[in-house]
Design an enzyme around this catalytic site. Structure first.
Site, PDB file in Angstrom:
ATOM      1  N   ARG A  77       0.774  -1.125  -0.006  1.00 45.80           N
ATOM      2  CA  ARG A  77       0.123   0.094   0.152  1.00 45.80           C
ATOM      3  C   ARG A  77       0.825   1.039  -0.191  1.00 45.80           C
ATOM      4  O   ARG A  77       1.747   1.305   0.873  1.00 45.80           O
ATOM      5  CB  ARG A  77      -0.847   0.169   1.329  1.00 45.80           C
ATOM      6  CG  ARG A  77      -1.737   1.507   1.316  1.00 45.80           C
ATOM      7  CD  ARG A  77      -2.551   1.401   2.444  1.00 45.80           C
ATOM      8  NE  ARG A  77      -3.247   2.542   2.813  1.00 45.80           N
ATOM      9  CZ  ARG A  77      -3.122   3.211   3.948  1.00 45.80           C
ATOM     10  NH1 ARG A  77      -2.634   2.778   4.895  1.00 45.80           N
ATOM     11  NH2 ARG A  77      -3.729   4.396   3.831  1.00 45.80           N
ATOM     12  N   HIS A 121      -3.179  10.916   1.285  1.00 42.53           N
ATOM     13  CA  HIS A 121      -2.919  10.647   2.582  1.00 42.53           C
ATOM     14  C   HIS A 121      -2.000  11.987   3.058  1.00 42.53           C
ATOM     15  O   HIS A 121      -0.770  12.271   3.452  1.00 42.53           O
ATOM     16  CB  HIS A 121      -1.631   9.528   2.317  1.00 42.53           C
ATOM     17  CG  HIS A 121      -1.274   8.916   3.683  1.00 42.53           C
ATOM     18  ND1 HIS A 121      -1.255   7.369   3.814  1.00 42.53           N
ATOM     19  CD2 HIS A 121      -0.645   9.391   4.961  1.00 42.53           C
ATOM     20  CE1 HIS A 121      -0.857   7.045   4.951  1.00 42.53           C
ATOM     21  NE2 HIS A 121      -0.750   8.286   5.833  1.00 42.53           N
ATOM     22  N   GLU A 167      -7.377   8.129   6.732  1.00 37.54           N
ATOM     23  CA  GLU A 167      -7.659   8.715   8.000  1.00 37.54           C
ATOM     24  C   GLU A 167      -8.353  10.297   8.022  1.00 37.54           C
ATOM     25  O   GLU A 167      -7.273  11.110   8.396  1.00 37.54           O
ATOM     26  CB  GLU A 167      -6.343   8.483   8.970  1.00 37.54           C
ATOM     27  CG  GLU A 167      -5.773   7.063   9.277  1.00 37.54           C
ATOM     28  CD  GLU A 167      -4.686   6.976   9.896  1.00 37.54           C
ATOM     29  OE1 GLU A 167      -4.064   8.194  10.057  1.00 37.54           O
ATOM     30  OE2 GLU A 167      -4.110   5.927  10.538  1.00 37.54           O
ATOM     31  N   ASN A 293      -7.423   0.992  10.013  1.00 37.56           N
ATOM     32  CA  ASN A 293      -6.059   1.092  10.478  1.00 37.56           C
ATOM     33  C   ASN A 293      -6.235   1.172  12.132  1.00 37.56           C
ATOM     34  O   ASN A 293      -7.165   1.784  12.531  1.00 37.56           O
ATOM     35  CB  ASN A 293      -5.490   2.784  10.311  1.00 37.56           C
ATOM     36  CG  ASN A 293      -5.061   2.647   9.011  1.00 37.56           C
ATOM     37  OD1 ASN A 293      -5.340   1.826   7.978  1.00 37.56           O
ATOM     38  ND2 ASN A 293      -4.676   4.004   8.631  1.00 37.56           N
ATOM     39  N   TYR A 295      -4.302   0.996  16.126  1.00 37.15           N
ATOM     40  CA  TYR A 295      -2.991   1.064  16.621  1.00 37.15           C
ATOM     41  C   TYR A 295      -3.388   0.711  18.311  1.00 37.15           C
ATOM     42  O   TYR A 295      -2.561   0.273  19.038  1.00 37.15           O
ATOM     43  CB  TYR A 295      -2.534   2.457  16.754  1.00 37.15           C
ATOM     44  CG  TYR A 295      -1.963   2.608  15.167  1.00 37.15           C
ATOM     45  CD1 TYR A 295      -0.487   2.173  14.823  1.00 37.15           C
ATOM     46  CD2 TYR A 295      -2.501   3.066  14.167  1.00 37.15           C
ATOM     47  CE1 TYR A 295       0.025   2.138  13.572  1.00 37.15           C
ATOM     48  CE2 TYR A 295      -1.981   3.183  12.993  1.00 37.15           C
ATOM     49  CZ  TYR A 295      -0.725   2.763  12.563  1.00 37.15           C
ATOM     50  OH  TYR A 295       0.001   2.872  11.163  1.00 37.15           O
ATOM     51  N   GLU A 362      -3.337  -0.623   8.052  1.00 38.58           N
ATOM     52  CA  GLU A 362      -2.213  -0.127   9.046  1.00 38.58           C
ATOM     53  C   GLU A 362      -2.612  -0.933  10.381  1.00 38.58           C
ATOM     54  O   GLU A 362      -3.608  -0.758  11.076  1.00 38.58           O
ATOM     55  CB  GLU A 362      -2.228   1.310   9.192  1.00 38.58           C
ATOM     56  CG  GLU A 362      -1.820   2.228   8.057  1.00 38.58           C
ATOM     57  CD  GLU A 362      -1.641   3.656   8.429  1.00 38.58           C
ATOM     58  OE1 GLU A 362      -1.381   4.010   9.469  1.00 38.58           O
ATOM     59  OE2 GLU A 362      -1.750   4.415   7.223  1.00 38.58           O
TER      60      GLU A 362
HETATM   61  O1  IFM Z   1       2.469   7.459  10.216  1.00 35.34           O
HETATM   62  C1  IFM Z   1       1.155   7.022  10.324  1.00 35.34           C
HETATM   63  C2  IFM Z   1       0.347   7.208   9.187  1.00 35.34           C
HETATM   64  O2  IFM Z   1       0.838   8.080   8.085  1.00 35.34           O
HETATM   65  C3  IFM Z   1      -1.033   7.148   9.289  1.00 35.34           C
HETATM   66  N1  IFM Z   1      -1.369   6.271  10.336  1.00 35.34           N
HETATM   67  C4  IFM Z   1      -0.840   6.287  11.490  1.00 35.34           C
HETATM   68  C5  IFM Z   1       0.912   6.330  11.220  1.00 35.34           C
HETATM   69  C6  IFM Z   1       1.489   6.068  12.665  1.00 35.34           C
HETATM   70  O3  IFM Z   1       1.230   7.253  13.336  1.00 35.34           O
END
Ligand code: IFM
Length: 454
Positions: A77, A121, A167, A293, A295, A362
């Protein structure tokens, strides 16, 4: 070691974005983006760093594609820099920019790696920022759709997976509300406009991409984060509900259900953008997959000035390095490691939004690497990936329709406001020499992929 098992047609990929890796910020006709401007403004980025050179992939992408092949990855990606192909965001085309992405796509396909292309992005053309305030005005949604059509006309015969936005919450909130990201505004009057117009741009782009290539698979990538109340008080619980709508269901409900969630929407009525008849139908135009995404999670508490708003990123950017608190691991971004949240997010999407096709676009972690005699040890990143892939596999067993998992990120790169101080890569980058070293976590990913063949 026992590795989680995934369906046969599963994509194992890594993700990157143009500004974070390409460099060549003003070369071969590229126009400036808001990230060029922001990073060149003193005091905005850690240690005054910029993406001017970054990982130099505009000049050498082949080294990294060879590494992907060596690790057995079958998908990649990446994002297109809008101003590389349209230096002013609209109007005159920069053929050299289009040629670059054509070469990149051909080189990926040559190694059997499926390209997933992100159109936006965060690197808004500076010219559109100057004229319209970027997505603060609806005209930009139309120019975004024109840009999407240009790129799909050039690459759509070979690229079959398209991501409109990356995002949108982060772009709107960090860029226009908190001012930590480009364009560095802190204006609550603009936030919802930017959010709405991005979504409008998404819906218009879906239609334009499909009109050129009906077989294209088009999606949007959202960062999703389970939200919890900080205490069990009534007010904190209410704050968590609204916080969840603010960060998650605002975008999910818009694209899947064609509406913005209550009570958030009516509580923010003074800040509303103009929603014209037909906007919500455009935004919720049928699309093919959701990019997720994931985290970490966040806690919200009541505050008298807004009934929620303890924004995690602002609170945590001060973390110097990874740490353990109350027995819980935090990454060097200051983000809690909470693997269970991956499962919960996937099941929520399955149950609330009619089980759509999902690609995890992500997931990954920043940690301090241990560099020793040309080897890079990163046990915490490997553990993070082990824990999160296990949760993905569990969600698939329980019915979530997940068909791919992309690790953020392939190579260490420019981590926005924190510059090069945070390393997320499976591959270590020595920024002085541009040398790459595959980290232990990268080799673990290779073994994970190999184990699928058995
Ligand atoms: O680096 C970023 C990415 O550009 C977008 N999602 C989160 C990642 C980590 O912060």
């Amino acid at each position: 070691m026992i590795y989680p098992q995934f369906p046969l047609d599963f994509y194992f990929g890594t993700a990157t974005s143009a500004y974070q890796i390409e460099g060549a910020w003003d070369e071969e006709g590229k126009g400036p983006s808001i990230w060029d401007t922001f990073a060149h403004t003193p005091g905005k980025i850690h240690a005054g760093e910029t993406g001017d050179i970054a990982c130099n992939t505009y000049h050498d992408y082949q080294t990294d594609i060879d590494i992907m092949a060596k690790l057995g990855l079958n998908a990649y990606r990446f994002s297109v820099a809008w101003t590389r192909v349209l230096p002013q965001g609209k109007g005159a085309i920069n053929q050299k920019g289009l040629d670059y992405y054509n070469r990149l796509v051909d080189a990926l396909l040559d190694k059997g790696i499926t390209p997933f292309l992100t159109l936006f992005h965060w690197d808004m053309p500076q010219a559109l920022q100057d004229k319209f305030g970027g997505f603060a005005r609806r005209e930009t949604a139309g120019y975004f759709a024109d840009y999407a059509e240009l790129v799909v006309k050039s690459l759509g015969d070979r690229v079959k997976h398209w991501i409109t936005l990356n995002e949108p919450w982060e772009h709107a909130a960090l860029g226009y509300l908190l001012g930590e990201h480009a364009p560095g505004k802190r204006n609550p009057w603009t936030y919802l406009k930017v959010a709405h117009h991005q979504l409008l741009g998404h819906g218009l782009a879906v239609q334009r991409i499909k009109s050129q290539y009906p077989d294209a698979q088009v999606g949007i990538t959202l960062s999703l984060m389970p939200i919890f109340p900080e205490t069990s008080s009534e007010k904190d619980r209410e704050a968590a509900i609204i916080g969840d709508q603010f960060m998650n269901s605002f975008f999910l409900d818009a694209v899947f259900k064609g509406k913005y969630p209550e009570p958030l929407w009516s509580r923010t009525k003074f800040f509303h953008p103009k929603v014209l008849p037909g906007d919500m139908e455009t935004i919720s135009h049928p699309f093919d997959f959701l990019g997720v995404n994931y985290y970490s999670r966040a806690f919200f508490h009541h505050a008298w000035y807004v009934p929620f708003l303890k924004i995690w990123s602002a609170a945590n950017l001060s973390a110097e390095k990874e740490f353990v608190k109350d027995g819980v691991q935090y990454t060097s971004m200051g983000w809690e490691v909470y693997p269970r949240g991956m499962y919960d997010v996937l099941m929520l999407i399955k149950n609330e939004y009619d089980n759509p096709l999902i690609y995890i676009t992500e997931n990954g972690a920043a940690y301090t690497d241990i560099v020793e005699n040309s080897h890079v040890h990163d046990p915490l990143r490997q553990k993070y990936l082990e824990q999160h892939t296990a949760e993905v596999a569990k969600a698939i067993r329980d019915g979530a329709n997940v068909k791919g998992y992309f690790i953020w990120t392939l190579i260490d790169n420019f981590e926005w406001a924190t510059g090069f101080s945070k390393r997320f890569g499976l591959v270590y980058v020595d920024y002085a020499t541009q040398e790459r070293i595959i980290k232990d976590s990268g080799y673990w990913v290779r073994e994970l992929i190999k184990s699928q063949e058995n």
